[in-house]
Design an enzyme around this catalytic site. Structure first.
Site, PDB file in Angstrom:
ATOM      1  N   CYS A 114       0.811  -1.229   0.000  1.00 50.92           N
ATOM      2  CA  CYS A 114       0.000   0.000   0.000  1.00 50.92           C
ATOM      3  C   CYS A 114       0.841   1.276   0.000  1.00 50.92           C
ATOM      4  CB  CYS A 114      -0.972  -0.005   1.170  1.00 50.92           C
ATOM      5  SG  CYS A 114      -2.144  -1.376   1.080  1.00 50.92           S
ATOM      6  N   HIS A 251      -3.110   7.548   1.835  1.00 50.51           N
ATOM      7  CA  HIS A 251      -3.522   6.207   1.400  1.00 50.51           C
ATOM      8  C   HIS A 251      -4.927   5.963   1.939  1.00 50.51           C
ATOM      9  CE1 HIS A 251      -3.854   2.038   0.718  1.00 50.51           C
ATOM     10  NE2 HIS A 251      -3.637   1.671   1.975  1.00 50.51           N
ATOM     11  N   ASN A 281      -9.968   0.113  -0.310  1.00 48.36           N
ATOM     12  CA  ASN A 281      -8.509   0.174  -0.290  1.00 48.36           C
ATOM     13  C   ASN A 281      -7.973  -0.435  -1.591  1.00 48.36           C
ATOM     14  OD1 ASN A 281      -5.774  -0.147   0.151  1.00 48.36           O
ATOM     15  ND2 ASN A 281      -5.989  -0.915   2.243  1.00 48.36           N
TER      16      ASN A 281
HETATM   17  N1  COA Z   1     -18.701  -7.739   9.039  1.00 49.55           N
HETATM   18  C1  COA Z   1     -19.201  -7.962  10.261  1.00 49.55           C
HETATM   19  N2  COA Z   1     -18.426  -8.259  11.308  1.00 49.55           N
HETATM   20  C2  COA Z   1     -17.102  -8.337  11.107  1.00 49.55           C
HETATM   21  C3  COA Z   1     -16.511  -8.126   9.848  1.00 49.55           C
HETATM   22  C4  COA Z   1     -17.389  -7.810   8.792  1.00 49.55           C
HETATM   23  N3  COA Z   1     -16.928  -7.578   7.544  1.00 49.55           N
HETATM   24  N4  COA Z   1     -15.181  -8.273   9.964  1.00 49.55           N
HETATM   25  C5  COA Z   1     -14.931  -8.570  11.240  1.00 49.55           C
HETATM   26  N5  COA Z   1     -16.073  -8.629  11.934  1.00 49.55           N
HETATM   27  C6  COA Z   1     -16.290  -8.920  13.334  1.00 49.55           C
HETATM   28  C7  COA Z   1     -15.144  -9.686  13.962  1.00 49.55           C
HETATM   29  O1  COA Z   1     -15.282 -11.074  13.711  1.00 49.55           O
HETATM   30  C8  COA Z   1     -15.316  -9.348  15.420  1.00 49.55           C
HETATM   31  O2  COA Z   1     -16.322 -10.178  15.958  1.00 49.55           O
HETATM   32  P1  COA Z   1     -16.176 -10.758  17.462  1.00 49.55           P
HETATM   33  O3  COA Z   1     -16.150  -9.553  18.324  1.00 49.55           O
HETATM   34  O4  COA Z   1     -17.407 -11.570  17.576  1.00 49.55           O
HETATM   35  O5  COA Z   1     -14.905 -11.527  17.444  1.00 49.55           O
HETATM   36  C9  COA Z   1     -15.853  -7.929  15.409  1.00 49.55           C
HETATM   37  O6  COA Z   1     -16.347  -7.712  14.073  1.00 49.55           O
HETATM   38  C10 COA Z   1     -14.807  -6.883  15.706  1.00 49.55           C
HETATM   39  O7  COA Z   1     -13.675  -7.173  14.933  1.00 49.55           O
HETATM   40  P2  COA Z   1     -12.393  -6.319  15.044  1.00 49.55           P
HETATM   41  O8  COA Z   1     -11.342  -6.869  14.134  1.00 49.55           O
HETATM   42  O9  COA Z   1     -12.052  -6.106  16.474  1.00 49.55           O
HETATM   43  O10 COA Z   1     -12.964  -4.943  14.460  1.00 49.55           O
HETATM   44  P3  COA Z   1     -12.241  -3.574  14.283  1.00 49.55           P
HETATM   45  O11 COA Z   1     -13.003  -2.509  14.910  1.00 49.55           O
HETATM   46  O12 COA Z   1     -10.768  -3.659  14.572  1.00 49.55           O
HETATM   47  O13 COA Z   1     -12.386  -3.351  12.700  1.00 49.55           O
HETATM   48  C11 COA Z   1     -11.066  -3.521  10.728  1.00 49.55           C
HETATM   49  C12 COA Z   1     -11.810  -4.255  11.815  1.00 49.55           C
HETATM   50  C13 COA Z   1     -10.367  -4.531   9.800  1.00 49.55           C
HETATM   51  C14 COA Z   1     -12.044  -2.699   9.933  1.00 49.55           C
HETATM   52  C15 COA Z   1     -10.017  -2.590  11.374  1.00 49.55           C
HETATM   53  O14 COA Z   1      -9.249  -3.303  12.296  1.00 49.55           O
HETATM   54  C16 COA Z   1      -9.109  -1.965  10.373  1.00 49.55           C
HETATM   55  O15 COA Z   1      -9.540  -1.185   9.556  1.00 49.55           O
HETATM   56  N6  COA Z   1      -7.791  -2.220  10.439  1.00 49.55           N
HETATM   57  C17 COA Z   1      -6.866  -1.694   9.493  1.00 49.55           C
HETATM   58  C18 COA Z   1      -6.928  -2.505   8.260  1.00 49.55           C
HETATM   59  C19 COA Z   1      -6.301  -1.841   7.110  1.00 49.55           C
HETATM   60  O16 COA Z   1      -6.667  -0.766   6.751  1.00 49.55           O
HETATM   61  N7  COA Z   1      -5.352  -2.533   6.495  1.00 49.55           N
HETATM   62  C20 COA Z   1      -4.700  -2.116   5.340  1.00 49.55           C
HETATM   63  C21 COA Z   1      -3.636  -1.142   5.696  1.00 49.55           C
HETATM   64  S1  COA Z   1      -2.686  -0.866   4.311  1.00 49.55           S
END
Ligand code: COA
Length: 324
Positions: A114, A251, A281
């Site tokens: 990225c 980004h 993304n």
């Molecule tokens: N739909 C519904 N629920 C989802 C889901 C989806 N698409 N993806 C994950 N969940 C659930 C998880 O299973 C978890 O459930 P649980 O509490 O029963 O275990 C719950 O949602 C919370 O998950 P969590 O990973 O703690 O959520 P979060 O608030 O951290 O959000 C992301 C998840 C991926 C959106 C977030 O962590 C993020 O944006 N991270 C950066 C990722 C990124 O941008 N990467 C590229 C960088 S270049």
């Protein structure tokens, strides 16, 4: 002789097919509300069957050339950032070169996921500053839809396909924060965090392409810290304050990362370009996609000061200060 580089044009391309959150909710256990609340993403573009990273890159490059009013023959360097090349080799950049009808100059890919566009911009800028090339095409192009595990709701909702490009021209004189051009670039990497964001395949390990795997929460934390750090580094290297920056072109990973980074830098969120809602993304394509959008709609004007920033797998991260 001292040189600097100037961005003389930009362009982008998104595949025709749009996939709304609701369409994904019919395939995996997710919802439009969850995706919007946690990421700000509403839709993404997905490449058609047979449409490759090279196709997307070529379309964005053609748009950038048209925007700059420059003929392809002027290009003597192509640097293409991608983590999803058409083939293990040759570099996708060489295929774009052939498509443009060019047989002179050099073309190669850079791989920083990225952060790829910032890396490619830094490479091209340094080639121009060193006097080794005169006109560089810098492209970020990806087809992440091909490396997503469409059964994994925690990753498949986050990414899309697309491409963006800029054309750089060498001009006389050293870079100067008051003059048009790329003022400075700042790159970092830290390979200790590979397991937080990686693809579980590759030619030398599994002889297969593999799928993207991510520890979202960990990536989020590192992203905000690293991005704020490298933006501050770019500002202090040039003795300017955040208040002097007209636009942040980040980004486009997640709206919450954009907001948290702006808060940490005490930046007005109104000066942060956000396009993540419409294309998710797109990895190396996202910074030039955001740039081309904001140039196209008239928000970014000639003479304004921009900071470009990105963070990605590796980890890699970087920033570039540009006077548009
Ligand atoms: N739909 C519904 N629920 C989802 C889901 C989806 N698409 N993806 C994950 N969940 C659930 C998880 O299973 C978890 O459930 P649980 O509490 O029963 O275990 C719950 O949602 C919370 O998950 P969590 O990973 O703690 O959520 P979060 O608030 O951290 O959000 C992301 C998840 C991926 C959106 C977030 O962590 C993020 O944006 N991270 C950066 C990722 C990124 O941008 N990467 C590229 C960088 S270049």
């Amino acid at each position: 002789m001292a040189y600097h580089s100037v961005i003389v044009g930009c362009g982008s391309y998104l595949p025709a097919r749009v996939v709304e959150n609701q369409e994904l909710a019919a395939k995996v256990d997710t919802s439009d509300e969850w995706i919007i609340e946690r990421t700000g993403i509403r839709r993404r573009h997905i490449a058609a069957e047979g449409e490759t990273t090279c196709d997307l890159a070529y379309a964005a490059a053609s748009a950038a050339l048209q925007n700059a009013g420059v003929k392809p023959e002027a290009i003597d360097l192509i640097v293409l950032a991608t983590a999803t090349p058409d083939h293990t080799f040759p570099a996708t950049a060489t295929q774009v070169q052939a498509r443009l009808g060019l047989t002179h100059g050099a073309a190669f890919d850079v791989h920083a996921v990225c952060s790829g566009f910032i890396y490619a911009l830094a490479v091209a800028d340094n080639f121009l500053k060193a006097g080794q090339a005169k006109t560089a095409l810098v492209i970020g192009a990806e087809t992440f839809s091909r490396i997503l595990d469409w059964k994994d709701r925690s990753t498949c909702v986050l990414f899309g396909d697309g491409a963006g490009a800029v054309l750089l021209e060498r001009q006389d004189g050293a870079p100067d924060v008051r003059s048009q051009g790329v003022i400075s670039t700042h790159l970092h990497s830290d390979g200790r965090y590979k397991d937080h964001l990686f693809v579980d395949g590759g030619p030398s390990s599994t002889q297969s392409t593999g799928y993207l795997r991510m520890a979202g929460k960990e990536v989020f934390k590192h992203a905000v810290t690293n991005l704020a750090g490298v933006v501050n580094e770019a500002l202090s290297a040039n003795n300017i304050s955040a208040a002097e920056v007209d636009w942040v072109v980040p980004h486009q990973a997640n709206q919450r990362i954009l907001d948290a980074t702006a808060r940490k830098l005490q930046l007005d969120p109104g000066r942060v370009i956000s396009t993540v809602a419409n294309h998710a993304n797109t990895s190396a394509a996202s910074v030039p996609l955001a740039l081309a959008t904001a140039v196209g709609d008239g928000r970014i004007q000639r003479g304004q000061l921009l900071i470009l920033e990105a963070m990605g797998g590796g980890f890699t991260w970087g920033a570039g200060l540009v006077r548009w």
